[in-house]
Each structure stands twice: as C-alpha cells, then as structure tokens.
Design a protein around this motif. Structure first.
Motif, PDB file in Angstrom:
ATOM      1  N   THR A 175       0.866  -1.375   0.260  1.00 60.11           N
ATOM      2  CA  THR A 175       0.014   0.236  -0.157  1.00 60.11           C
ATOM      3  C   THR A 175       0.710   1.139  -0.071  1.00 60.11           C
ATOM      4  N   THR A 176       2.168   1.078  -0.393  1.00 69.45           N
ATOM      5  CA  THR A 176       2.940   2.112  -0.179  1.00 69.45           C
ATOM      6  C   THR A 176       3.052   3.025  -1.563  1.00 69.45           C
ATOM      7  N   ALA A 177       3.701   4.043  -1.667  1.00 67.81           N
ATOM      8  CA  ALA A 177       3.975   4.917  -2.855  1.00 67.81           C
ATOM      9  C   ALA A 177       4.126   4.101  -4.174  1.00 67.81           C
ATOM     10  N   PRO A 178       3.825   4.423  -5.228  1.00 64.31           N
ATOM     11  CA  PRO A 178       4.171   3.622  -6.532  1.00 64.31           C
ATOM     12  C   PRO A 178       5.517   3.504  -6.758  1.00 64.31           C
ATOM     13  N   VAL A 179       6.222   4.323  -6.539  1.00 60.65           N
ATOM     14  CA  VAL A 179       7.893   4.257  -6.864  1.00 60.65           C
ATOM     15  C   VAL A 179       8.504   2.921  -6.290  1.00 60.65           C
ATOM     16  N   SER A 180       7.755   2.581  -5.223  1.00 59.09           N
ATOM     17  CA  SER A 180       8.269   1.363  -4.299  1.00 59.09           C
ATOM     18  C   SER A 180       7.595   0.153  -4.658  1.00 59.09           C
ATOM     19  N   HIS A 181       6.592   0.150  -5.559  1.00 59.22           N
ATOM     20  CA  HIS A 181       5.678  -1.134  -5.709  1.00 59.22           C
ATOM     21  C   HIS A 181       6.504  -2.200  -6.366  1.00 59.22           C
ATOM     22  N   LEU A 182       7.495  -1.795  -7.388  1.00 60.99           N
ATOM     23  CA  LEU A 182       8.341  -3.007  -7.927  1.00 60.99           C
ATOM     24  C   LEU A 182       8.879  -3.951  -6.726  1.00 60.99           C
ATOM     25  N   GLN A 183       9.837  -2.922  -6.152  1.00 63.70           N
ATOM     26  CA  GLN A 183      10.677  -3.491  -5.291  1.00 63.70           C
ATOM     27  C   GLN A 183       9.954  -4.465  -4.269  1.00 63.70           C
ATOM     28  N   LEU A 184       8.988  -3.888  -3.718  1.00 58.92           N
ATOM     29  CA  LEU A 184       8.167  -4.399  -2.489  1.00 58.92           C
ATOM     30  C   LEU A 184       7.386  -5.802  -3.111  1.00 58.92           C
ATOM     31  N   ALA A 185       6.586  -5.770  -4.136  1.00 69.01           N
ATOM     32  CA  ALA A 185       6.092  -6.717  -4.786  1.00 69.01           C
ATOM     33  C   ALA A 185       7.043  -7.808  -5.207  1.00 69.01           C
ATOM     34  N   LYS A 186       8.308  -7.635  -5.633  1.00 69.12           N
ATOM     35  CA  LYS A 186       9.025  -8.579  -6.300  1.00 69.12           C
ATOM     36  C   LYS A 186       9.703  -9.163  -4.994  1.00 69.12           C
ATOM     37  N   LEU A 187      10.002  -8.347  -3.820  1.00 67.51           N
ATOM     38  CA  LEU A 187      10.521  -9.163  -2.668  1.00 67.51           C
ATOM     39  C   LEU A 187       9.342 -10.037  -2.070  1.00 67.51           C
ATOM     40  N   ALA A 188       8.476  -9.661  -2.201  1.00 68.63           N
ATOM     41  CA  ALA A 188       7.270 -10.695  -1.709  1.00 68.63           C
ATOM     42  C   ALA A 188       6.909 -12.001  -2.588  1.00 68.63           C
ATOM     43  N   LEU A 189       7.085 -11.791  -4.043  1.00 67.95           N
ATOM     44  CA  LEU A 189       6.764 -13.027  -4.556  1.00 67.95           C
ATOM     45  C   LEU A 189       8.004 -13.762  -4.462  1.00 67.95           C
ATOM     46  N   GLN A 190       9.269 -13.213  -4.575  1.00 71.92           N
ATOM     47  CA  GLN A 190      10.464 -14.112  -4.279  1.00 71.92           C
ATOM     48  C   GLN A 190      10.335 -14.790  -3.039  1.00 71.92           C
TER      49      GLN A 190
END
Length: 361
Positions: free
Chosen positions: A75-90
């Motif tokens: 639920t963070t700012a869009p600039v962090s979505h790739l990093q955080l979603a990638k971290l969770a999926l990995q």
C-alpha cells in the motif's frame, strides 16, 4: 490451504491500508489480519495499538521472512511497488498491489512474469470495478439496453484549484500525477469493458494557476476503438466548479445513460466512518441516481431516472481473491495482465501529450 484462513501482511499503514484494505480484509472470513509493516509508529498512529493482536514489523524484509504470512498487500507509494512486490513474490507470497500498479509497463510485466514463475497469485487493487454506478452502467451495456455504444465519457472531476496538501501524491516522482492516480481508475474500467483501444490521444498537464511542483494535476485521454467505432473520453480535472459533477455520459444507438456524483463508498469510509456491513454502506442516495434515455422509435426519446444497483461493494474484491487463492483462477479480481495494459495506456497518454500526436497502441 484451500478453505483455510490466509494470513495477511500489509506493507504500509497510511490511508490506503487503513481505509481501503483492512476493513475489507476483516470483512471476509477467509482472511486473518496477521501483520503490518509500519516503519515509524507514533503515539497517535501506531498499528500495534490499533490492532493489538497483530505482529508489527518495521521493514518488508522482516515481513516476508515470516513463513506464516500467505498474502502481502503493498500500500506504499508507486515508486516502491516493483521492489516490494518483487520481494514478496520471491519469498513465495501471494501479492496485492495498490494502484497504480507500477510506474512503467515494463516493471508491471516483470512482476507478472515473476508471479507466474513462482506459481503465486498477483493482482492489483482496482477496487472501482465494484462502484455501484459502474455496475449499473455495465448492466445496461451487457444486456443491450443502450445498443451499440458510440461514445463513452467517464469523469473524475473535482473543484480543487488550490495547491494540494503535502503527501507523496503531490511529489514529483515516478508513478505520481493525475493520469496515474485517477486516470488509472477510469481507464481500468474502460479496459474491463472494451479491452485495449487501437489509438490514444492524451492531454496531460496542470489546470492550477499556481503549481510549484510542476506535477500533472489533470488529464483528458481519448481512447479510439476503431474496430468498434467507439470513442472513449476519460477525464480528471481539478478546476470544475459544478454543484453536481458529471460521472458518466454514455451514448448508444438505442439509448443513453447519464450519471452525476461519485459512488458513495469512499466518502462513507473516509468521512462518515461506515464500514462494510454497516446499514446503508454502499447504498447511493435516491437523488444521485442516473438517467436512462431510450429511443422508442419514430424520434421519440423516453427518459427515466433509474435506481443504482445495490453493489456487492469493495468486499467483493477480497471475496474473489479468496476464491482465487483457493485455486479458482477465474476469480482473480483484477488479472495483472489487464493492469499492465492500463499502465501502457498511461505511458501512451503522457507521450501523446508530450508530442501533440495521436499514438497507435
């Protein structure tokens, strides 16, 4: 773990988490609010005090190491979505990403590919697919009441000519600006109805007289469906001094539908303190209903006020997500491939505006 409880970890504890996710997670029995990432709790803003039963983490890295977490909501700012979603999926977690999906379509596609390789559900929180007025309009389109659609206008206009309050939304950063913020809501509904257009014409800029950040605060995007002979206008402006703001104006060969006012759920959640299941939640006021005009032949047009459907509300997003996690992938509430398409349209709209040209999709 079909049929069991899914432990939910939420990254971020701002408006999005508090208003648009936690109430709906708690409304669906398949989910258990298990953990929240809040980097810097304050005495008057502490997730662990608001939800004493949860685990409180100070970083997403800590959260994804917890094997009891099944679903991560970013639920963070869009600039962090790739990093955080990638971290969770990995880390083999299922993931919900708040809209806008990512600042670029290449990043969005990277996440789609990663989710497939990891065998995990990935979806984007385009909750306005469950707005009551949109569902009413969709019904009239699907059942043929309006006939072949030729023009589709969707608006999210407001009168806010003053500078916006300080927040990440007012910062010049990847994934911010009107076409990412409100434009993605509007274009997601259009893609959900019609698929991708053939051409895009965008006008993206600022309507405010004083705009110190230079951030785009308004947009008008024309989506040309040449194969259907449909022209879509998606518009979000901040200088619109109207008592009743236009929401939809859709014209077809058999009839038209015009609707003012926004779906009530956001105001009920943010201003009235209502929650899913409360009396009146999601129900639109009678004087906010739309108008249906039907061509009865011979040039005679009959007009009537039509009730807005009683919606399943944004709870339906999480109901469908639970079914998808149980194995029914047809129930993924927003297929991530469609969210990639929306970001592609954002990119094209901004490039079209910059070049002053209509671009081919």
């Amino acid at each position: 773990m079909a049929g069991g409880k899914y432990n939910v970890g939420i990254v971020g504890y701002g408006l999005s988490a508090k208003t648009f996710h936690i109430p709906f997670v708690n409304a669906v029995s398949d989910f258990n609010l298990y953990a929240i990432v809040q980097r810097s709790p304050k005495p008057d803003d502490d997730a662990s005090k608001d939800w004493p039963h949860i685990k409180l983490y100070h970083s997403a890295e800590e959260l994804v190491k917890d094997e009891q977490v099944h679903l991560v909501i970013v639920t963070t700012a869009p600039v962090s979505h790739l990093q955080l979603a990638k971290l969770a999926l990995q880390a083999k977690k299922h993931v919900v990403v708040e809209k806008p999906f990512t600042p670029t379509s290449a990043e969005a596609q990277e996440l789609v590919d990663l989710a497939k390789s990891q065998g995990r559900v990935l979806t984007v929180y385009q909750n306005r697919r469950w707005d009551s007025d949109f569902l009413t309009l969709k019904k009239y389109i699907d059942d043929g009441t309006l006939g072949r659609i030729v023009e589709f206008e969707t608006h999210f206009d407001r009168h806010r000519p003053e500078a916006p309050p300080a927040s990440w939304k007012a910062e010049h950063a990847p994934g911010t600006g009107a076409v990412y913020d409100l434009g993605t809501h509007l274009m997601d509904q259009v893609v959900h109805l019609f698929g991708m257009p053939q051409r895009v014409t965008g006008f993206v800029g600022s309507q405010r007289a004083v705009n110190a950040t230079g951030l785009e605060d308004s947009c008008t995007v024309f989506l040309h469906y040449d194969d259907r002979k449909v022209l879509v206008t998606a518009k979000a402006g901040v200088v619109s001094p109207e008592v009743n703001q236009l929401r939809f104006w859709v014209r077809g060969e058999k009839g038209s539908f015009k609707k003012f006012h926004l779906d009530p759920q956001e105001d009920q959640l943010r201003k009235e303190g209502l929650k899913p299941g409360d009396k009146g939640y999601g129900i639109e006021a009678d004087d906010h209903h739309g108008v249906l005009n039907i061509d009865n032949g011979g040039g005679k047009i009959v007009s009537e006020v039509v009730p807005t459907v009683e919606p399943p509300t944004y709870v339906e997003y999480y109901r469908r997500l639970a079914a998808a996690l149980d194995g029914d992938m047809s129930k993924v509430p927003v297929p991530p491939e469609e969210a990639v398409s929306v970001i592609k349209l954002v990119e094209l709209a901004r490039e079209s505006s910059r070049l002053g040209q209509t671009l081919t999709v």
